[in-house]
Design a protein around this motif. Structure first.
Motif, mmCIF file in Angstrom:
data_model
loop_
_atom_site.group_PDB
_atom_site.id
_atom_site.type_symbol
_atom_site.label_atom_id
_atom_site.label_comp_id
_atom_site.label_asym_id
_atom_site.label_seq_id
_atom_site.Cartn_x
_atom_site.Cartn_y
_atom_site.Cartn_z
ATOM 1 N N UNK A 134 0.844 -1.190 0.000
ATOM 2 C CA UNK A 134 0.000 0.000 0.000
ATOM 3 C C UNK A 134 0.880 1.240 0.000
ATOM 4 N N UNK A 135 0.357 2.409 -0.351
ATOM 5 C CA UNK A 135 1.175 3.634 -0.306
ATOM 6 C C UNK A 135 1.609 3.922 1.135
ATOM 7 N N UNK A 136 2.915 4.029 1.392
ATOM 8 C CA UNK A 136 3.362 4.298 2.758
ATOM 9 C C UNK A 136 3.291 5.761 3.153
ATOM 10 N N UNK A 137 3.006 6.652 2.198
ATOM 11 C CA UNK A 137 2.979 8.099 2.458
ATOM 12 C C UNK A 137 4.266 8.498 3.170
ATOM 13 N N UNK A 138 4.173 9.369 4.175
ATOM 14 C CA UNK A 138 5.389 9.915 4.790
ATOM 15 C C UNK A 138 6.113 8.946 5.709
ATOM 16 N N UNK A 139 5.567 7.765 5.943
ATOM 17 C CA UNK A 139 6.341 6.728 6.632
ATOM 18 C C UNK A 139 7.628 6.429 5.855
ATOM 19 N N UNK A 140 7.587 6.693 4.543
ATOM 20 C CA UNK A 140 8.783 6.549 3.707
ATOM 21 C C UNK A 140 9.974 7.307 4.290
ATOM 22 N N UNK A 141 9.713 8.445 4.918
ATOM 23 C CA UNK A 141 10.805 9.279 5.435
ATOM 24 C C UNK A 141 11.628 8.562 6.502
ATOM 25 N N UNK A 142 11.032 7.649 7.245
ATOM 26 C CA UNK A 142 11.795 6.896 8.243
ATOM 27 C C UNK A 142 12.864 6.041 7.557
ATOM 28 N N UNK A 143 12.518 5.454 6.423
ATOM 29 C CA UNK A 143 13.489 4.664 5.667
ATOM 30 C C UNK A 143 14.515 5.563 4.988
ATOM 31 N N UNK A 144 14.068 6.723 4.512
ATOM 32 C CA UNK A 144 14.998 7.689 3.922
ATOM 33 C C UNK A 144 16.043 8.115 4.949
ATOM 34 N N UNK A 145 15.639 8.271 6.200
ATOM 35 C CA UNK A 145 16.579 8.645 7.257
ATOM 36 C C UNK A 145 17.670 7.591 7.409
ATOM 37 N N UNK A 146 17.293 6.322 7.428
ATOM 38 C CA UNK A 146 18.285 5.249 7.533
ATOM 39 C C UNK A 146 19.173 5.197 6.293
ATOM 40 N N UNK B 167 17.937 14.671 0.902
ATOM 41 C CA UNK B 167 18.744 13.655 1.592
ATOM 42 C C UNK B 167 18.810 12.373 0.763
ATOM 43 N N UNK B 168 17.667 11.946 0.240
ATOM 44 C CA UNK B 168 17.651 10.715 -0.545
ATOM 45 C C UNK B 168 18.479 10.813 -1.816
ATOM 46 N N UNK C 258 16.176 7.461 -8.138
ATOM 47 C CA UNK C 258 16.754 7.431 -6.801
ATOM 48 C C UNK C 258 15.889 6.604 -5.850
ATOM 49 N N UNK C 259 14.560 6.670 -6.034
ATOM 50 C CA UNK C 259 13.674 5.815 -5.247
ATOM 51 C C UNK C 259 13.931 4.349 -5.505
#
Length: 498
Positions: A86-98, A333-334, A351-352
């Motif tokens: 499903x679309x993760x929306x801004x939860x994606x940012x947690x993975x981008x941080x890592x 950042x990504x 990049x994604x």
């Protein structure tokens, strides 16, 4: 120095990935638990609400997927549709941080420089002056003014050559998600030279002769007006805003009837490099330095750095990104992380893809798909099981949890319970008819938990026409019910495991 920072990051992050997470146990954990494992003295179990009843009470259209696991062993305790992407929306940012921490290192700082291609003598530069961006997503007008002050302190007063700007540290992206309404400030352009989150401040006041309008690049100390973006008030009912590009200028119009007596809002900038250079030219003039009209530089020129600004360390930037959910920061950042890994980053989608490949290699997610690093694009897909695997791999004592925002548990009336002993650190994600929440739960007793809850109605979202996308009918109520379900599920898990 850059290589040492990257190596430090890799050792640091990989050590965190191994701390407290049993990869083998996680890989073999069941993905659908028929019922939670009972705890001894199961008084709490008896009081735990039934998950199916909670879902029915939420009355959500669309699809739901969730999973909760022991954050240290990866054992799945309960799940529903855990493999549903499903679309993760801004939860994606947690993975981008890592992703950013591993590629760049915790000591990484974005750098903006002003370079002279010739010598300075008697206050005059015999050569070009070049404003060089390093992709800093946090650069603001006050920081640019500090760069101009450094030039003044170095004795510079005029430039014999050209004033140029270089934005090639990152690819040029016209908008994070082209499907968004043109005027929303959370969907700006991205490039290697960014300013004020690539937004311009539009303010209006009604007077006897009509509306007085300003477009400026304000920060705390400075608010220079700009000419790279212009606004015209027009007589019409709808749409509220229109945008067009003419002669290198962002041309906006706004419906007179929507303005009222006065107000302000941030609008996205589509030419962030030129915007930054124009503001710097104004600030330099305020510091007694005359600069010619800015010109773009296709290549990074050689020369001597006369002024330099370094951003805050990367963890501080990421903490703010996760707290305020700033899309532009996530994309910068990504993209920077992908380039640091020597991979092509010609677009957000490419990049994604690179981040999805990293997630598969490092965190065991085999079906993740990202079209950006912020989660704004709704074509990204992630399952609850993959998100929980990632959280457990990193572990509750790893680098991510301290960066996540504290989420208050809410009572039955929806009021936050600030004194509640349970700590929830998580990232929210919201789009029209999409709501997501993922992170860690720590209770005074019981195991640390890792969880992900994804809800979405893709069909209803896809049916929206552009005019409906900022405030769709029924959208706020749908998201409210999704958030209530998230809170109810967390309370259930606490009753069972916490």
């Amino acid at each position: 120095m850059a290589n040492r920072g990257t190596n430090l990051s890799r050792r640091w992050v990989l050590a965190a990935l191994g701390a407290g997470a049993a990869q083998g146990a996680l890989a073999n954990a069941p993905l659908q638990a028929p019922r939670p494992a009972p705890r001894p003295a199961g008084l709490q179990n008896a009081a735990a609400p039934d998950a199916a009843a909670l879902i029915a009470k939420a009355r959500l259209s669309g699809k739901i997927g969730y999973a909760v696991a022991d954050a240290r062993t990866g054992e799945i305790l309960e799940a529903k549709n855990p493999l549903l992407g499903l679309p993760p929306a801004s939860v994606t940012k947690a993975l981008t941080a890592l992703y950013g921490l591993e590629a760049l290192g915790p000591a990484y700082r974005f750098t903006t420089q002003v370079i002279a291609t010739g010598p300075v003598s008697g206050g005059r530069l015999d050569g070009d002056l070049v404003l060089v961006g390093g992709g800093d997503p946090t650069l603001d007008t006050d920081m640019l003014a500090d760069l101009a002050a450094q030039l003044h302190a170095a004795g510079l007063r005029e430039v014999a050559g050209r004033f140029r700007y270089y934005a090639g540290a990152l690819p040029s992206v016209a908008a994070i998600d082209p499907g968004q309404p043109p005027h929303v400030g959370y969907n700006p352009a991205i490039c290697g030279l960014n300013l004020n989150f690539n937004r311009v401040h539009f303010e209006w006041r009604r007077g006897s002769g009509g509306y007085a309008v300003t477009m400026d690049a304000r920060a705390q100390r400075y608010r220079p007006e700009v000419s790279v973006a212009r606004m015209q008030v027009v007589n019409r009912a709808a749409p509220v805003y229109t945008y067009s590009s003419k002669g290198g200028v962002d041309e906006w119009t706004v419906a007179r009837g929507a303005l009222g007596k006065g107000g302000a809002r941030w609008l996205p900038v589509r030419r962030p490099a030129l915007y930054t250079a124009e503001v710097f030219q104004t600030l330099a003039r305020a510091h007694g330095i005359a600069l010619p009209r800015p010109e773009a530089a296709d290549r990074l020129p050689g020369g001597t750095a006369l002024a330099r600004h370094a951003s805050a360390p990367l963890p501080d930037i990421l903490r703010d990104m996760l707290k305020y959910s700033t899309n532009m920061t996530a994309e910068a950042v990504g993209l920077t992380a992908t380039r640091a890994r020597s991979l092509p980053a010609l677009s957000l989608d490419a990049s994604g893809d690179a981040m999805a490949g990293w997630m598969e290699t490092r965190l065991g997610a085999h079906k993740a798909r990202f079209v950006d690093h912020s989660g704004l694009g709704d074509a990204s897909r992630l399952s609850a099981a993959e998100m929980v695997r990632a959280l457990a791999q990193v572990g509750p004592d790893g680098p991510l949890r301290p960066l996540l925002k504290t989420i208050a548990l809410r009572d039955d009336q929806g009021r936050p319970m600030r004194a509640h002993p349970v700590e929830i650190r998580a990232k929210t994600g919201t789009l029209n008819f999409v709501s997501a929440l993922a992170g860690y739960i720590r209770a005074p007793s019981g195991p640390d938990l890792a969880f992900a809850i994804f809800t979405a109605d893709p069909a209803r979202r896809a049916s929206l026409v552009p005019a409906e996308r900022e405030r769709p009918e029924g959208g706020r109520a749908w998201v409210g019910r999704a958030r209530t379900l998230q809170s109810d599920l967390i309370k259930r898990w606490l009753a069972l495991y916490g």
